[in-house]
Design a protein around this motif. Structure first.
Motif: not given
Length: 163
Positions: A93-108
């Motif tokens: 967390t806090g490393q700018g990875l949240g958007s990519e993680f969220l997008q992957a989850g939403l696509q899945w």
């Protein structure tokens, strides 16, 4: 980064339940007792691993993604939305990875459930998460107090239509 979503296993649940978030995010720390593990393994949770096989986080959906106070506030009246929740390894967390993680989850989730209308609740104090959600199409719908760990916590309901 490429993420893989798998049904929650006991081993993954144990690891996730032992994550320790720093203040003020310690609110998200879980119980690693049998009851806490049983919730993570109730069928609504999926472990997420990164390309190296490291447990990066989890997603949940349905009733497990709801807060009790949201019912009285009317958040869950629209049955056409999929309620989601998620968490990342505190080391990520806090490393700018949240958007990519969220997008992957939403696509899945879109692939698994054929759904493009989502709803989530986030603790109001969690500005980092709120920014990630807003950046990815979630809009605020209302606030509610809900009891967590014996305390009243303010949550923001956010919704997205990603079709």
């Amino acid at each position: 980064m490429r993420y893989t979503f798998k049904e929650m296993t006991r081993d993954t649940a144990v690891i996730i339940s032992q994550w320790e978030y720093p203040a003020p995010y310690h609110f998200y720390n879980m119980d690693s007792d049998e009851e806490g593990l049983a919730e993570l393994m109730n069928g609504d949770y999926f472990g997420v691993t990164d390309e190296a096989g490291h447990i990066a986080g989890f997603f949940c959906f349905g009733l497990s993604a709801r807060v009790p106070g949201g019912y009285a506030a009317g958040f869950y009246m629209d049955e056409q939305r999929l309620d989601i929740g998620l968490g990342m390894d505190p080391a990520l967390t806090g490393q700018g990875l949240g958007s990519e993680f969220l997008q992957a989850g939403l696509q899945w989730l879109q692939q698994q459930h054929g759904q493009s209308r989502f709803r989530l609740v986030v603790a109001s104090f969690n500005e980092r998460a709120r920014r990630v959600y807003a950046k990815n199409g979630f809009e605020p719908r209302g606030l509610v107090l809900s009891r967590v760990h014996g305390e009243d916590v303010e949550f923001l309901c956010m919704e997205a239509d990603l079709s």
